[in-house]
Design a protein around this motif. Structure first.
Motif, PDB file in Angstrom:
ATOM      1  N   GLY A 103       0.837  -1.184   0.000  1.00 14.22           N
ATOM      2  CA  GLY A 103       0.000   0.000   0.000  1.00 14.22           C
ATOM      3  C   GLY A 103       0.876   1.238   0.000  1.00 14.22           C
ATOM      4  N   ILE A 104       0.403   2.299  -0.637  1.00 11.19           N
ATOM      5  CA  ILE A 104       1.103   3.584  -0.633  1.00 11.19           C
ATOM      6  C   ILE A 104       0.207   4.621   0.042  1.00 11.19           C
ATOM      7  CG2 ILE A 104       1.816   5.510  -2.105  1.00 11.19           C
ATOM      8  CD1 ILE A 104       3.929   3.403  -1.978  1.00 11.19           C
ATOM      9  N   GLU A 105       0.759   5.293   1.046  1.00 11.60           N
ATOM     10  CA  GLU A 105       0.079   6.371   1.754  1.00 11.60           C
ATOM     11  C   GLU A 105       0.747   7.683   1.355  1.00 11.60           C
ATOM     12  OE1 GLU A 105      -0.167   8.121   6.302  1.00 11.60           O
ATOM     13  OE2 GLU A 105       0.621   6.110   5.972  1.00 11.60           O
ATOM     14  N   PRO A 106       0.136   8.460   0.439  1.00 15.01           N
ATOM     15  CA  PRO A 106       0.768   9.702  -0.010  1.00 15.01           C
ATOM     16  C   PRO A 106       1.002  10.676   1.134  1.00 15.01           C
ATOM     17  CG  PRO A 106      -1.026   9.083  -1.484  1.00 15.01           C
ATOM     18  CD  PRO A 106      -1.134   8.198  -0.272  1.00 15.01           C
ATOM     19  N   ASP A 107       2.092  11.426   1.020  1.00 21.47           N
ATOM     20  CA  ASP A 107       2.431  12.466   1.978  1.00 21.47           C
ATOM     21  C   ASP A 107       2.617  13.744   1.177  1.00 21.47           C
ATOM     22  OD1 ASP A 107       3.073  13.760   4.299  1.00 21.47           O
ATOM     23  OD2 ASP A 107       5.127  13.024   4.399  1.00 21.47           O
ATOM     24  N   THR A 108       1.741  14.715   1.377  1.00 20.59           N
ATOM     25  CA  THR A 108       1.724  15.905   0.515  1.00 20.59           C
ATOM     26  C   THR A 108       3.072  16.609   0.411  1.00 20.59           C
ATOM     27  OG1 THR A 108      -0.623  16.220   0.985  1.00 20.59           O
ATOM     28  CG2 THR A 108       0.559  18.097   0.059  1.00 20.59           C
ATOM     29  N   PRO A 109       3.839  16.782   1.512  1.00 19.55           N
ATOM     30  CA  PRO A 109       5.117  17.488   1.376  1.00 19.55           C
ATOM     31  C   PRO A 109       6.171  16.757   0.564  1.00 19.55           C
ATOM     32  CG  PRO A 109       4.366  17.484   3.662  1.00 19.55           C
ATOM     33  CD  PRO A 109       3.526  16.493   2.918  1.00 19.55           C
ATOM     34  N   GLY A 110       6.075  15.448   0.440  1.00 17.88           N
ATOM     35  CA  GLY A 110       7.153  14.746  -0.257  1.00 17.88           C
ATOM     36  C   GLY A 110       6.837  13.300  -0.530  1.00 17.88           C
ATOM     37  N   PRO A 169       0.663 -11.599   6.334  1.00 19.05           N
ATOM     38  CA  PRO A 169      -0.219 -10.441   6.137  1.00 19.05           C
ATOM     39  C   PRO A 169       0.101  -9.738   4.823  1.00 19.05           C
ATOM     40  CG  PRO A 169       1.549  -9.860   7.643  1.00 19.05           C
ATOM     41  CD  PRO A 169       1.711 -11.335   7.339  1.00 19.05           C
ATOM     42  N   ARG A 170      -0.928  -9.332   4.097  1.00 22.46           N
ATOM     43  CA  ARG A 170      -0.767  -8.650   2.820  1.00 22.46           C
ATOM     44  C   ARG A 170      -1.629  -7.394   2.829  1.00 22.46           C
ATOM     45  NH1 ARG A 170       2.799 -11.793   2.946  1.00 22.46           N
ATOM     46  NH2 ARG A 170       3.275 -13.499   1.482  1.00 22.46           N
ATOM     47  N   PRO A 171      -1.024  -6.179   2.835  1.00 20.15           N
ATOM     48  CA  PRO A 171      -1.813  -4.951   2.934  1.00 20.15           C
ATOM     49  C   PRO A 171      -2.117  -4.316   1.584  1.00 20.15           C
ATOM     50  CG  PRO A 171       0.491  -4.428   3.231  1.00 20.15           C
ATOM     51  CD  PRO A 171       0.420  -5.923   2.947  1.00 20.15           C
ATOM     52  N   SER A 172      -3.184  -3.540   1.557  1.00 19.52           N
ATOM     53  CA  SER A 172      -3.522  -2.704   0.414  1.00 19.52           C
ATOM     54  C   SER A 172      -4.334  -1.524   0.940  1.00 19.52           C
ATOM     55  CB  SER A 172      -4.328  -3.498  -0.611  1.00 19.52           C
ATOM     56  OG  SER A 172      -4.681  -2.683  -1.716  1.00 19.52           O
ATOM     57  N   ILE A 173      -4.231  -0.376   0.260  1.00 20.06           N
ATOM     58  CA  ILE A 173      -4.916   0.834   0.716  1.00 20.06           C
ATOM     59  C   ILE A 173      -5.869   1.330  -0.362  1.00 20.06           C
ATOM     60  CG2 ILE A 173      -4.603   3.270   1.337  1.00 20.06           C
ATOM     61  CD1 ILE A 173      -1.951   2.456   2.657  1.00 20.06           C
ATOM     62  N   ASP A 174      -7.106   1.625   0.043  1.00 25.95           N
ATOM     63  CA  ASP A 174      -8.105   2.243  -0.830  1.00 25.95           C
ATOM     64  C   ASP A 174      -7.947   3.758  -0.711  1.00 25.95           C
ATOM     65  OD1 ASP A 174     -10.341   3.350  -2.024  1.00 25.95           O
ATOM     66  OD2 ASP A 174     -11.783   2.008  -1.062  1.00 25.95           O
ATOM     67  N   PRO A 175      -7.469   4.452  -1.760  1.00 27.59           N
ATOM     68  CA  PRO A 175      -7.229   5.894  -1.650  1.00 27.59           C
ATOM     69  C   PRO A 175      -8.498   6.733  -1.627  1.00 27.59           C
ATOM     70  CG  PRO A 175      -6.843   5.164  -3.889  1.00 27.59           C
ATOM     71  CD  PRO A 175      -7.104   3.924  -3.087  1.00 27.59           C
ATOM     72  N   LEU A 185      -7.602   0.341   5.015  1.00 24.41           N
ATOM     73  CA  LEU A 185      -6.545  -0.644   4.800  1.00 24.41           C
ATOM     74  C   LEU A 185      -7.160  -2.029   4.783  1.00 24.41           C
ATOM     75  CD1 LEU A 185      -3.009  -0.733   6.318  1.00 24.41           C
ATOM     76  CD2 LEU A 185      -4.415  -2.792   6.375  1.00 24.41           C
ATOM     77  N   LEU A 186      -6.940  -2.748   3.693  1.00 26.71           N
ATOM     78  CA  LEU A 186      -7.402  -4.132   3.573  1.00 26.71           C
ATOM     79  C   LEU A 186      -6.239  -5.052   3.892  1.00 26.71           C
ATOM     80  CD1 LEU A 186      -9.672  -6.136   2.631  1.00 26.71           C
ATOM     81  CD2 LEU A 186      -8.559  -6.078   0.385  1.00 26.71           C
ATOM     82  N   LEU A 187      -6.507  -6.070   4.703  1.00 29.38           N
ATOM     83  CA  LEU A 187      -5.477  -7.033   5.085  1.00 29.38           C
ATOM     84  C   LEU A 187      -5.918  -8.430   4.672  1.00 29.38           C
ATOM     85  CD1 LEU A 187      -2.757  -6.825   6.682  1.00 29.38           C
ATOM     86  CD2 LEU A 187      -4.024  -7.686   8.653  1.00 29.38           C
ATOM     87  N   LEU A 238     -10.927  -5.497   7.018  1.00 33.86           N
ATOM     88  CA  LEU A 238     -10.894  -4.114   6.557  1.00 33.86           C
ATOM     89  C   LEU A 238     -10.849  -3.177   7.766  1.00 33.86           C
ATOM     90  CD1 LEU A 238     -10.989  -2.699   3.752  1.00 33.86           C
ATOM     91  CD2 LEU A 238     -13.467  -2.512   4.059  1.00 33.86           C
ATOM     92  N   PHE A 239      -9.911  -2.209   7.713  1.00 33.49           N
ATOM     93  CA  PHE A 239      -9.691  -1.277   8.816  1.00 33.49           C
ATOM     94  C   PHE A 239      -9.677   0.158   8.304  1.00 33.49           C
ATOM     95  CE2 PHE A 239      -7.535  -5.220   9.806  1.00 33.49           C
ATOM     96  CZ  PHE A 239      -7.799  -5.446  11.145  1.00 33.49           C
ATOM     97  N   ASP A 240      -9.931   1.102   9.209  1.00 31.42           N
ATOM     98  CA  ASP A 240      -9.704   2.509   8.926  1.00 31.42           C
ATOM     99  C   ASP A 240      -8.205   2.778   9.068  1.00 31.42           C
ATOM    100  OD1 ASP A 240     -10.973   5.450   8.821  1.00 31.42           O
ATOM    101  OD2 ASP A 240      -9.351   5.428  10.301  1.00 31.42           O
ATOM    102  N   LEU A 241      -7.580   3.335   8.039  1.00 32.91           N
ATOM    103  CA  LEU A 241      -6.129   3.516   8.046  1.00 32.91           C
ATOM    104  C   LEU A 241      -5.669   4.408   9.196  1.00 32.91           C
ATOM    105  CD1 LEU A 241      -3.389   3.036   6.633  1.00 32.91           C
ATOM    106  CD2 LEU A 241      -3.881   5.043   5.220  1.00 32.91           C
ATOM    107  N   ASP A 242      -6.398   5.496   9.456  1.00 33.43           N
ATOM    108  CA  ASP A 242      -5.986   6.405  10.527  1.00 33.43           C
ATOM    109  C   ASP A 242      -6.055   5.728  11.892  1.00 33.43           C
ATOM    110  OD1 ASP A 242      -5.404   8.484   8.793  1.00 33.43           O
ATOM    111  OD2 ASP A 242      -7.419   9.338   8.904  1.00 33.43           O
TER     112      ASP A 242
END
Length: 320
Positions: free
Chosen positions: A92-99, A157-163, A168-170, A183-187
């Motif tokens: 999974g990729i969690e974007p970070d606005t600054p970089g 465990p295998r993660p993926s993120i719904d943008p 987060l899906l595991l 299925l979890f809330d990423l935050d």
């Protein structure tokens, strides 16, 4: 340990991707950073317009990976080395606005008892760095480790993120089915980890290959989620790159249902002409044109069969 949710645990209804609908192939036969290592999975940084691919060395059991950063057409922009993480079959990729974004991927690649095969047991989160290197067992605080506190968790465990929903899906090996989805809330996971205080949005068994009417040779190759639905890819490579492509499949599963139920199994012919075609990875692409269900293939270089190329296709039609 996290206990199983109540039977009526559900997430809000959503549209689903039409697996036999329209699509495209934005990344076709691209060579990644390490041409002799095979692509295993990928995910998107929709904020900066990048794709992150994970590669592993064929036959390796060290848990070492290369991560390649590309533009949306698959042109290489950078790379990072990872030691003792996993096979890299989902991320999974969690974007970070600054970089650069944060990467979520399985880690802790080791045998927990003598004589057993090494495997992954935790999820790792770390900041991507071009030309960087992280050793899981000597990461010097650069990796946040997430032990999995599910009561039926075994390993893998295998993660993926719904943008779109920030969930987060595991996918993991459990003590019952044996493969399960949660299925979890990423935050919430970032705040509390996978602990007894972390809410499970919904959880269910993954249908077996027999229930999906697939064979044992149709291996799991990727997982992602969009809204209430999980999507998986299955298939395998031909015996030789010059042999015809083997069947590969896209599967849609309703996370609000239980047991061995599924919504659709679609045999895809995408990339059938690729030599040594093998499905690898799935991700949701939050594109400027709307949501896309992306699925990848690793293939051999026709003139040099020890080298690999990566391709990504997508479906864009929604219904429901």
């Amino acid at each position: 340990m996290l206990s199983a949710p109540t039977a009526n645990a559900v997430v809000p209804a959503s549209q689903h991707f039409v697996l036999d609908g329209a699509g495209g192939d934005p990344v076709l036969r691209r060579t990644l950073h390490q041409p002799y290592w095979a692509m295993q999975s990928f995910a998107y940084d929709h904020v900066h317009g990048h794709i992150y691919f994970v590669q592993t060395k064929p036959g390796s059991k060290t848990g070492d990976l290369w991560m390649t950063r590309t533009d949306l057409s698959g042109n290489v922009l950078g790379a990072m080395a990872l030691h003792s993480f996993d096979h890299g079959s989902s991320m999974g990729i969690e974007p970070d606005t600054p970089g650069a974004p944060y990467v979520w991927i399985a880690g802790d690649w080791q045998s927990l008892s003598p004589g057993t095969e090494p495997n992954s047991h935790k999820i790792a989160r770390f900041k991507y760095v071009d030309d960087g290197l992280i050793d899981y067992f000597n990461h010097q605080g650069r990796v946040r480790e997430f032990p999995i506190g599910l009561s039926d968790f075994v390993d893998c465990p295998r993660p993926s993120i719904d943008p779109y929903t920030n969930r987060l899906l595991l996918r993991y090996m459990g003590t019952t089915t044996p493969w399960r989805l949660a299925l979890f809330d990423l935050d919430e996971v970032k705040r509390a980890g996978f602990t007894p205080s972390t809410r499970i949005l919904t959880q269910r068994a993954l249908p077996t290959n027999a229930q999906l009417r697939l064979t044992d040779a149709d291996h799991f190759q990727g997982v992602t989620s969009y809204g209430q639905y999980a999507y998986l890819s299955y298939g395998g490579p031909p015996a030789k790159p010059t042999d015809p492509a083997k069947p590969s499949y896209l599967v849609r599963i309703d996370m609000n249902k239980t047991g061995g139920s599924y919504e659709h199994v679609f045999p895809t012919e995408a990339g059938n002409s690729l030599p040594g075609r093998e499905p690898q990875g799935m991700a949701i692409w939050r594109s400027s044109s709307g949501p896309r269900l992306s699925f990848g293939f690793s293939a051999k270089v026709a003139t040099s069969p020890d080298q690999f190329e990566a391709s990504v296709f997508y479906k864009s039609d929604l219904a429901g």
